[in-house]
Design an enzyme around this catalytic site. Structure first.
Site, PDB file in Angstrom:
ATOM      1  N   PHE A  12       0.832  -1.207   0.000  1.00 37.97           N
ATOM      2  CA  PHE A  12       0.000   0.000   0.000  1.00 37.97           C
ATOM      3  C   PHE A  12       0.871   1.264   0.000  1.00 37.97           C
ATOM      4  O   PHE A  12       0.859   2.055  -0.954  1.00 37.97           O
ATOM      5  CB  PHE A  12      -0.933  -0.069   1.224  1.00 37.97           C
ATOM      6  CG  PHE A  12      -1.451   1.246   1.715  1.00 37.97           C
ATOM      7  CD1 PHE A  12      -1.984   2.192   0.839  1.00 37.97           C
ATOM      8  CD2 PHE A  12      -1.431   1.555   3.078  1.00 37.97           C
ATOM      9  CE1 PHE A  12      -2.473   3.420   1.307  1.00 37.97           C
ATOM     10  CE2 PHE A  12      -1.914   2.757   3.546  1.00 37.97           C
ATOM     11  CZ  PHE A  12      -2.424   3.697   2.663  1.00 37.97           C
ATOM     12  N   ILE A  13       1.649   1.453   1.049  1.00 37.28           N
ATOM     13  CA  ILE A  13       2.437   2.693   1.156  1.00 37.28           C
ATOM     14  C   ILE A  13       3.566   2.677   0.126  1.00 37.28           C
ATOM     15  O   ILE A  13       3.807   3.671  -0.574  1.00 37.28           O
ATOM     16  CB  ILE A  13       2.981   2.857   2.591  1.00 37.28           C
ATOM     17  CG1 ILE A  13       1.806   3.029   3.581  1.00 37.28           C
ATOM     18  CG2 ILE A  13       3.937   4.047   2.678  1.00 37.28           C
ATOM     19  CD1 ILE A  13       2.196   3.010   5.053  1.00 37.28           C
ATOM     20  N   ASP A  32      10.432  -6.513  -3.289  1.00 42.67           N
ATOM     21  CA  ASP A  32       9.234  -7.027  -2.622  1.00 42.67           C
ATOM     22  C   ASP A  32       9.117  -8.526  -2.880  1.00 42.67           C
ATOM     23  O   ASP A  32       9.488  -8.999  -3.952  1.00 42.67           O
ATOM     24  CB  ASP A  32       7.982  -6.299  -3.161  1.00 42.67           C
ATOM     25  CG  ASP A  32       6.831  -6.297  -2.166  1.00 42.67           C
ATOM     26  OD1 ASP A  32       6.351  -7.399  -1.810  1.00 42.67           O
ATOM     27  OD2 ASP A  32       6.416  -5.212  -1.736  1.00 42.67           O
ATOM     28  N   ALA A  35       4.529 -10.861  -0.226  1.00 41.67           N
ATOM     29  CA  ALA A  35       3.916 -11.542   0.925  1.00 41.67           C
ATOM     30  C   ALA A  35       2.547 -10.931   1.213  1.00 41.67           C
ATOM     31  O   ALA A  35       1.567 -11.649   1.410  1.00 41.67           O
ATOM     32  CB  ALA A  35       4.819 -11.425   2.153  1.00 41.67           C
ATOM     33  N   GLY A  37       1.919  -7.677  -0.480  1.00 38.00           N
ATOM     34  CA  GLY A  37       1.759  -6.699  -1.551  1.00 38.00           C
ATOM     35  C   GLY A  37       1.268  -7.395  -2.816  1.00 38.00           C
ATOM     36  O   GLY A  37       1.133  -8.628  -2.846  1.00 38.00           O
ATOM     37  N   TYR A 145       4.338  -7.056  17.304  1.00 37.93           N
ATOM     38  CA  TYR A 145       4.571  -6.093  16.219  1.00 37.93           C
ATOM     39  C   TYR A 145       5.226  -4.825  16.755  1.00 37.93           C
ATOM     40  O   TYR A 145       6.203  -4.317  16.187  1.00 37.93           O
ATOM     41  CB  TYR A 145       3.241  -5.760  15.531  1.00 37.93           C
ATOM     42  CG  TYR A 145       3.335  -4.637  14.518  1.00 37.93           C
ATOM     43  CD1 TYR A 145       3.951  -4.849  13.283  1.00 37.93           C
ATOM     44  CD2 TYR A 145       2.821  -3.371  14.793  1.00 37.93           C
ATOM     45  CE1 TYR A 145       4.041  -3.810  12.352  1.00 37.93           C
ATOM     46  CE2 TYR A 145       2.910  -2.339  13.870  1.00 37.93           C
ATOM     47  CZ  TYR A 145       3.515  -2.560  12.656  1.00 37.93           C
ATOM     48  OH  TYR A 145       3.621  -1.534  11.730  1.00 37.93           O
ATOM     49  N   ARG A 213      -8.121   7.472  16.910  1.00 36.09           N
ATOM     50  CA  ARG A 213      -6.864   7.341  16.179  1.00 36.09           C
ATOM     51  C   ARG A 213      -6.565   8.617  15.391  1.00 36.09           C
ATOM     52  O   ARG A 213      -7.486   9.319  14.961  1.00 36.09           O
ATOM     53  CB  ARG A 213      -6.966   6.178  15.160  1.00 36.09           C
ATOM     54  CG  ARG A 213      -7.124   4.800  15.782  1.00 36.09           C
ATOM     55  CD  ARG A 213      -5.842   4.329  16.432  1.00 36.09           C
ATOM     56  NE  ARG A 213      -5.953   3.026  17.053  1.00 36.09           N
ATOM     57  CZ  ARG A 213      -6.276   2.811  18.326  1.00 36.09           C
ATOM     58  NH1 ARG A 213      -6.557   3.826  19.121  1.00 36.09           N
ATOM     59  NH2 ARG A 213      -6.293   1.598  18.820  1.00 36.09           N
ATOM     60  N   ARG A 280     -10.226  -5.665  20.851  1.00 36.34           N
ATOM     61  CA  ARG A 280      -9.159  -6.531  20.346  1.00 36.34           C
ATOM     62  C   ARG A 280      -7.928  -6.446  21.237  1.00 36.34           C
ATOM     63  O   ARG A 280      -7.577  -5.347  21.693  1.00 36.34           O
ATOM     64  CB  ARG A 280      -8.735  -6.036  18.963  1.00 36.34           C
ATOM     65  CG  ARG A 280      -9.256  -6.849  17.837  1.00 36.34           C
ATOM     66  CD  ARG A 280      -8.780  -6.368  16.502  1.00 36.34           C
ATOM     67  NE  ARG A 280      -7.825  -5.265  16.490  1.00 36.34           N
ATOM     68  CZ  ARG A 280      -7.294  -4.791  15.368  1.00 36.34           C
ATOM     69  NH1 ARG A 280      -7.615  -5.316  14.214  1.00 36.34           N
ATOM     70  NH2 ARG A 280      -6.442  -3.787  15.389  1.00 36.34           N
ATOM     71  N   ASP A 283      -4.719  -3.562  21.265  1.00 39.53           N
ATOM     72  CA  ASP A 283      -5.123  -2.238  20.783  1.00 39.53           C
ATOM     73  C   ASP A 283      -4.952  -1.195  21.878  1.00 39.53           C
ATOM     74  O   ASP A 283      -5.359  -1.418  23.020  1.00 39.53           O
ATOM     75  CB  ASP A 283      -6.602  -2.256  20.361  1.00 39.53           C
ATOM     76  CG  ASP A 283      -6.769  -2.577  18.889  1.00 39.53           C
ATOM     77  OD1 ASP A 283      -5.755  -2.612  18.179  1.00 39.53           O
ATOM     78  OD2 ASP A 283      -7.921  -2.782  18.473  1.00 39.53           O
TER      79      ASP A 283
END
Ligand code: NAD
Length: 322
Positions: A12-13, A32, A35, A37, A145, A213, A280, A283
């Site tokens: 995306f970015i 890339d 995976a 993308g 993450y 957010r 979740r 978060d």
């Protein structure tokens, strides 16, 4: 003309960065492994004389070295995103996000690139309750993450001090916009809700919807990458920057905006009901960036607030995915 390696350039970015820097007359190499993308994100660039695709994995040092050779800048975006993905499979997230990151840093150092700019994350603020988030005050990570993204910052810092490589980390805050993938278990909230609303399906908001957010449109992220590349002031280097708008929106309000903007195309969307589900794991309740540092040291000024960004994004999804 600059030679720019964009890792994760089919994502995306990354694909938006590829488009932008090609449009500005640079030579762009995309590394890339697809995976998460997609080839179709960069298909239109494949025949461009200044665009090169290397299909490969950042977990392989030789591939990183091949990609980084003769580059001026690295914009490192390749990683496995998503907090839930990292909770389900922390080992793979760590291998890619930490091992792959280290490979890219080593490759960038060895090839003598001018600057290494990398995608950091607002998840690094972890359990810190301070609002707005200022770069110097972070909490404890709340997910695997978040650990990987924080470790990236630690490595970049040590590499700049130890080997003299110029690094800048951009802590992205909930980025959204054209090409962000709407499907799958790890889809981000905005494209997922847009597609559901377009199909008259009820979006499920985790919790009461009062979590908030600092949703950041892709064009602001592109601007931050460009500013980070061109920064000359020493004080601006070897540090991290919040990459955001400096405004926060609750999930409830977000859905209101989406319904309003999508109703322009299909009035029935205004009546699609919302469902509330469980919260979740991992978060954080609220996320709001201070963008003072980026304004002061990089001259950053967001071009899109959430409303302008959402209107553009919704238009893109309607045109491309309806
Ligand atoms: N989207 C956001 O809101 C957000 C927020 C904070 C940080 N980030 C970071 O920004 C970067 C880009 O995120 P995105 O939203 O574009 O995600 P994305 O999944 O669309 O893009 C990531 C790209 O990296 C590639 N990739 C993954 N593993 C790879 C590997 N082992 N070797 C080579 N390529 C690999 C994927 O195929 C994909 O094209 C990531 O580092 C992510 O952690 C994103």
């Amino acid at each position: 003309m600059k030679r720019i390696l964009i890792t994760g350039g089919a994502g995306f970015i990354g694909s938006n960065l590829c488009d932008y820097f090609i449009s500005k007359g640079n030579q762009v190499t995309c590394l890339d492994n697809f995976a998460t993308g997609f080839r179709y994100n960069i298909e239109h660039l494949l025949s461009h004389p200044d665009f090169k695709l290397i299909e490969g994995d950042i977990r392989d040092l030789a591939t990183c070295q091949q990609a980084a050779a003769d580059q001026d800048y690295v914009l490192h975006q390749a990683a496995l995103g998503s907090v839930p993905r990292s909770i389900n499979d922390p080992i793979t997230s760590n291998d890619v996000n930490v091992g792959g990151f280290l490979n890219m840093l080593v490759a960038a150092r060895d090839s003598g690139v001018k600057r290494f700019i990398y995608a950091a994350s607002s998840s690094t603020y972890g359990d810190s309750e301070t609002l707005p988030k200022v770069e110097e005050v972070i909490g404890k990570p709340l997910s695997p993450y978040a650990i990987t993204k924080y470790v990236n910052e630690l490595y970049a810092d040590v590499f700049s001090k130890t080997y003299g490589i110029e690094c800048i980390g951009l802590r992205y805050f909930n980025v959204f916009g054209r090409r962000q993938h709407p499907n799958g278990a790890y889809a981000a909230v905005i494209p997922k809700f847009v597609i559901q609303l377009m199909n008259h399906e009820s979006p499920v908001i985790n919790g009461t919807g009062e979590y908030s957010r600092d949703f950041t449109y892709i064009d602001n992220v592109i601007q931050m990458n460009e500013k980070a590349m061109s920064a000359e002031n020493k004080e601006a280097l070897n540090t991290v920057y919040n990459t955001a708008v400096g405004d926060r929106t609750t999930l409830n309000l977000l859905v209101e905006y989406l319904k309003e903007y999508l109703s322009v195309y299909d009035p029935a969307i205004a009546n699609v009901p919302i469902i509330h589900g469980d919260l979740r794991a991992g978060d954080i309740p609220h996320s709001l960036a201070s963008i003072d540092k980026a304004k002061k040291l990089l001259g950053y000024e967001p071009s899109h607030d959430i409303k302008k960004g959402l209107q553009e994004a919704v238009g893109w999804y309607w045109e491309n995915l309806k």
